[in-house]
Design an enzyme around this catalytic site. Sequence first.
Site, PDB file in Angstrom:
ATOM      1  N   HIS A   1       0.801  -1.231   0.000  1.00 13.39           N
ATOM      2  CA  HIS A   1       0.000   0.000   0.000  1.00 13.39           C
ATOM      3  C   HIS A   1       0.843   1.295   0.000  1.00 13.39           C
ATOM      4  O   HIS A   1       0.791   2.113   0.907  1.00 13.39           O
ATOM      5  CB  HIS A   1      -1.089   0.026   1.077  1.00 13.39           C
ATOM      6  CG  HIS A   1      -0.723  -0.512   2.428  1.00 13.39           C
ATOM      7  ND1 HIS A   1       0.289  -0.008   3.171  1.00 13.39           N
ATOM      8  CD2 HIS A   1      -1.267  -1.492   3.165  1.00 13.39           C
ATOM      9  CE1 HIS A   1       0.356  -0.658   4.308  1.00 13.39           C
ATOM     10  NE2 HIS A   1      -0.566  -1.569   4.340  1.00 13.39           N
TER      11      HIS A   1
ATOM     12  N   HIS B   1      -2.129 -10.681  14.766  1.00  7.45           N
ATOM     13  CA  HIS B   1      -2.458  -9.476  14.005  1.00  7.45           C
ATOM     14  C   HIS B   1      -3.346  -9.872  12.821  1.00  7.45           C
ATOM     15  O   HIS B   1      -3.066 -10.845  12.132  1.00  7.45           O
ATOM     16  CB  HIS B   1      -1.143  -8.843  13.526  1.00  7.45           C
ATOM     17  CG  HIS B   1      -1.285  -7.618  12.692  1.00  7.45           C
ATOM     18  ND1 HIS B   1      -2.338  -6.741  12.809  1.00  7.45           N
ATOM     19  CD2 HIS B   1      -0.477  -7.093  11.726  1.00  7.45           C
ATOM     20  CE1 HIS B   1      -2.176  -5.748  11.948  1.00  7.45           C
ATOM     21  NE2 HIS B   1      -1.071  -5.940  11.282  1.00  7.45           N
TER      22      HIS B   1
ATOM     23  N   GLU C   1      -4.189  -8.030  10.041  1.00  8.00           N
ATOM     24  CA  GLU C   1      -3.991  -7.490   8.685  1.00  8.00           C
ATOM     25  C   GLU C   1      -3.771  -8.656   7.712  1.00  8.00           C
ATOM     26  O   GLU C   1      -3.183  -9.685   8.050  1.00  8.00           O
ATOM     27  CB  GLU C   1      -2.807  -6.513   8.647  1.00  8.00           C
ATOM     28  CG  GLU C   1      -2.768  -5.779   7.305  1.00  8.00           C
ATOM     29  CD  GLU C   1      -1.904  -4.521   7.283  1.00  8.00           C
ATOM     30  OE1 GLU C   1      -1.148  -4.277   8.236  1.00  8.00           O
ATOM     31  OE2 GLU C   1      -1.991  -3.790   6.274  1.00  8.00           O
TER      32      GLU C   1
ATOM     33  N   ASP D   1      -1.988  -9.516   5.270  1.00  5.08           N
ATOM     34  CA  ASP D   1      -0.727 -10.171   4.885  1.00  5.08           C
ATOM     35  C   ASP D   1      -0.392 -11.294   5.875  1.00  5.08           C
ATOM     36  O   ASP D   1       0.463 -12.129   5.601  1.00  5.08           O
ATOM     37  CB  ASP D   1       0.436  -9.183   4.758  1.00  5.08           C
ATOM     38  CG  ASP D   1       0.585  -8.240   5.931  1.00  5.08           C
ATOM     39  OD1 ASP D   1      -0.407  -7.974   6.630  1.00  5.08           O
ATOM     40  OD2 ASP D   1       1.708  -7.764   6.168  1.00  5.08           O
TER      41      ASP D   1
ATOM     42  N   HIS E   1       0.765  -2.246  14.813  1.00  3.48           N
ATOM     43  CA  HIS E   1       0.332  -0.983  14.263  1.00  3.48           C
ATOM     44  C   HIS E   1      -1.147  -0.962  13.898  1.00  3.48           C
ATOM     45  O   HIS E   1      -1.611  -0.029  13.223  1.00  3.48           O
ATOM     46  CB  HIS E   1       1.190  -0.618  13.034  1.00  3.48           C
ATOM     47  CG  HIS E   1       0.899  -1.429  11.820  1.00  3.48           C
ATOM     48  ND1 HIS E   1       0.305  -0.862  10.712  1.00  3.48           N
ATOM     49  CD2 HIS E   1       1.053  -2.710  11.556  1.00  3.48           C
ATOM     50  CE1 HIS E   1       0.151  -1.788   9.796  1.00  3.48           C
ATOM     51  NE2 HIS E   1       0.593  -2.914  10.292  1.00  3.48           N
TER      52      HIS E   1
ATOM     53  N   ASP F   1       4.218  -7.441  13.612  1.00  3.25           N
ATOM     54  CA  ASP F   1       4.901  -6.549  12.662  1.00  3.25           C
ATOM     55  C   ASP F   1       6.132  -5.860  13.270  1.00  3.25           C
ATOM     56  O   ASP F   1       7.012  -5.413  12.520  1.00  3.25           O
ATOM     57  CB  ASP F   1       3.937  -5.461  12.191  1.00  3.25           C
ATOM     58  CG  ASP F   1       3.068  -5.927  11.031  1.00  3.25           C
ATOM     59  OD1 ASP F   1       3.565  -6.670  10.174  1.00  3.25           O
ATOM     60  OD2 ASP F   1       1.897  -5.534  10.986  1.00  3.25           O
TER      61      ASP F   1
ATOM     62  N   TYR G   1      11.207  -0.098   7.128  1.00  2.00           N
ATOM     63  CA  TYR G   1       9.946  -0.600   7.688  1.00  2.00           C
ATOM     64  C   TYR G   1       9.453   0.335   8.792  1.00  2.00           C
ATOM     65  O   TYR G   1       8.275   0.717   8.836  1.00  2.00           O
ATOM     66  CB  TYR G   1      10.186  -2.018   8.242  1.00  2.00           C
ATOM     67  CG  TYR G   1       8.922  -2.758   8.546  1.00  2.00           C
ATOM     68  CD1 TYR G   1       8.367  -3.627   7.612  1.00  2.00           C
ATOM     69  CD2 TYR G   1       8.262  -2.587   9.752  1.00  2.00           C
ATOM     70  CE1 TYR G   1       7.203  -4.308   7.885  1.00  2.00           C
ATOM     71  CE2 TYR G   1       7.097  -3.263  10.028  1.00  2.00           C
ATOM     72  CZ  TYR G   1       6.570  -4.126   9.096  1.00  2.00           C
ATOM     73  OH  TYR G   1       5.410  -4.790   9.364  1.00  2.00           O
TER      74      TYR G   1
ATOM     75  N   HIS H   1       7.726 -10.472   9.521  1.00  5.69           N
ATOM     76  CA  HIS H   1       8.353 -10.214   8.210  1.00  5.69           C
ATOM     77  C   HIS H   1       9.868 -10.259   8.378  1.00  5.69           C
ATOM     78  O   HIS H   1      10.409  -9.684   9.337  1.00  5.69           O
ATOM     79  CB  HIS H   1       8.006  -8.814   7.686  1.00  5.69           C
ATOM     80  CG  HIS H   1       6.554  -8.594   7.406  1.00  5.69           C
ATOM     81  ND1 HIS H   1       5.887  -9.190   6.371  1.00  5.69           N
ATOM     82  CD2 HIS H   1       5.643  -7.803   8.017  1.00  5.69           C
ATOM     83  CE1 HIS H   1       4.625  -8.788   6.356  1.00  5.69           C
ATOM     84  NE2 HIS H   1       4.450  -7.943   7.353  1.00  5.69           N
TER      85      HIS H   1
HETATM   86 FE1  FEO Z   1       0.282  -4.943   9.683  1.00  8.83          FE
HETATM   87 FE2  FEO Z   1       2.487  -7.100   8.174  1.00  8.83          FE
HETATM   88  O1  FEO Z   1       0.842  -6.314   8.559  1.00  8.83           O
END
Ligand code: FEO
Length: 402
Positions: A24, A78, A80, A82, A145, A164, A192, A225
């Site tokens: 994004h 989390h 989100e 991904d 986040h 994250d 990041y 990640h």
């Molecule tokens: Fe907040 Fe890696 O997603």
Amino acid sequence: MSNKELAKGIHWVGAIDWDVRDFHGYSTLAGTTYNAFLLIDEKITLIDTVKRSHFNDMMHQIREIIDPETIDYLIINHVELDHAGALAEVMEAVKPEKLICSPMGEKAILEHFHRPDWPFEVVKTGDQLSIGTRTFYFLETRMLHWPDSMFTYAMEDGILFASDAFGQHLATSERFDDQVPLSVVMDQAAKYYANILYLYNPLVRKLLAKVKEMNLDIKMIAPDHGVIFRKYINEIVTAYDQWSTNKFDDKALIIYDTMWHSTEKMAKAISRGIEQEDVFAEMINLKVHHRSDVMTKVLNAGALVLGSPTLNNGLLPRMAGFLMYMRGLKPQNKIAASFGSYGWSGECVKLLNEALVDMRLELVDEGLRFKYVPTDEDLDECVALGRRIGQAVKKRRLEQES
Ligand code: FEO
């Protein structure tokens, strides 16, 4: 022990996304990973899932170790997509006894997947859960986040599953921080932080203080990640400490776009003035730098000097887009100034100044604008502006150190 094993019985079962180039608006030129972890114990537990497109990759990893249907607990740190994008498919394949998440996690899962029949078990900060030989401690990290975010700490192993936080968008077959050059890991971690967490600096500071106060014995930090920290834990925590306190170097960024090179000439002259004050000046032409790379440079800059010509009573679109992006990330503790060329209406400097004031950055000058092509005298004024900016950066940094 396999390179995918964090400790005996704790396996990385995530996916590597070698191809993703945009998150994004954040350019992920090094790809990324979606990390998920499988813990073999009396209650077999999966921590996090992956992006929906990578569901099969994750299931292959799991099947190399166990039959997915034997998984008892699924922890979602989390929501989100991904990380939780494959949640519906995983729930169908695994049918876990418990789906464990934070209170805000339950809400977010329901709002994404609309499945009140799933076996939710809500955990709050301080709650513990035994899976046999291991105990998890949960810590909500609201707005780091997303509202639902939380950490899961495996107490006996000293592994912090950090969602994250401490992540890097870095596709690699290596799983640990000491297997990749540290500069590569830290550069991606900085990018990041600047593009995902920067606006939450005060919350990052509170979280770091809380973790310190809890005196956890952290042997590994496993983000969702990039690589897992086992050797450079101190380095990444120190970096988060510095980034979140807005410490800056003797560095000014001259961020600009130009139409017929007049604004570029002004940028170069301002740069000369800044360097006359022994402050490092970095020229950033928005035509060749992606906004997310610019944000990484903003992290430790003392001054932001913005330049754009006037176009149709406004700014050049790359500058307008960059301002919108940067405003959301809320840079703090920086001095600022603006400049630009114009033909007739000449709103550029006024618009840039308004944006800088709106971001609560400290304007050190009313800015400079010149018609069509700057003269030698005009460029001398730009050099003088650069010197004022350089002096202000040095003064601010001395205040920071005192
Ligand atoms: Fe907040 Fe890696 O997603």
